[in-house]
Design an enzyme around this catalytic site. Sequence first.
Site, PDB file in Angstrom:
ATOM      1  N   GLY A 190      11.876  92.236 -12.347  1.00 41.61           N
ATOM      2  CA  GLY A 190      11.763  90.798 -12.581  1.00 41.61           C
ATOM      3  C   GLY A 190      10.349  90.341 -12.867  1.00 41.61           C
ATOM      4  N   ASP A 191       9.368  90.892 -12.138  1.00 45.05           N
ATOM      5  CA  ASP A 191       7.991  90.490 -12.403  1.00 45.05           C
ATOM      6  C   ASP A 191       7.519  91.004 -13.753  1.00 45.05           C
ATOM      7  OD1 ASP A 191       7.875  93.141 -11.549  1.00 45.05           O
ATOM      8  OD2 ASP A 191       6.234  92.810 -10.132  1.00 45.05           O
ATOM      9  N   ALA A 192       7.957  92.200 -14.131  1.00 47.43           N
ATOM     10  CA  ALA A 192       7.592  92.735 -15.445  1.00 47.43           C
ATOM     11  C   ALA A 192       8.119  91.845 -16.563  1.00 47.43           C
ATOM     12  CB  ALA A 192       8.124  94.155 -15.605  1.00 47.43           C
ATOM     13  N   PHE A 195       5.876  88.859 -16.735  1.00 50.93           N
ATOM     14  CA  PHE A 195       4.617  89.222 -17.386  1.00 50.93           C
ATOM     15  C   PHE A 195       4.804  89.372 -18.891  1.00 50.93           C
ATOM     16  CE2 PHE A 195       3.083  91.523 -13.280  1.00 50.93           C
ATOM     17  CZ  PHE A 195       2.939  90.297 -12.665  1.00 50.93           C
TER      18      PHE A 195
END
Length: 256
Positions: A190-192, A195
Amino acid sequence: MPKVSVIMTSYNKSDYVAKSISSILSQTFSDFELFIMDDNSNEETLNVIRPFLNDNRVRFYQSDISGVKERTEKTRYAALINQAIEMAEGEYITYATDDNIYMPDRLLKMVRELDTHPEKAVIYSASKTYHLNENRDIVKETVRPAAQVTWNAPCAIDHCSVMHRYSVLEKVKEKFGSYWDESPAFYRIGDARFFWRVNHFYPFYPLDEELDLNYITDQSIHFQLFELEKNEFVRNLPPQRNCRELRESLKKLGMG
């Protein structure tokens, strides 16, 4: 209004969440608000969290979600982060999890970096990760460096090591319709995915100090996913998108 909004996601980490919250509330920089976004944790975890709610910097929100099927309809931590962003008042946004520890000067050093360099919209620090076995013994230690400016941040940086200006979110939402992508296809990364969205507009600038510490345990979603445990949660998830896909698509756009 606070200078910084810290957004922490929480779910059933009674063994770690107190250390995580304490590391934030004891920062040498104190002009912040802390959102604790809990995904309907068990009573044991909530009993650990409750004493911290007396601090007027803390804003606590608990979902009413229940059942595995409902938990896999969205990337839950992305949905909780989006909810917090809508309420955030800080000029700068940063993130934490319930098994992540801030070093005492983390906020001070990152705020100073953004204040001193108005040309930088997103910064990230180095971070250390401890991998624990079922007995909570450290079996592996890794460090994510912060050595270069990058236009290709997916899977190279952890979201607990990032601070960015609130204005970054406005650009992301204008283009993509939301801040973080809640699609369950990105539960693993999810963070990727966030980003990836950010890199359409901004590079990530390094701050070459270890400013946070992470624990990977058998309680974490990422442990379950990477170990591919055949539990009900994993079985209900759709096919997961991957890091290579995100990074290659940015390269095709000329990013990194």
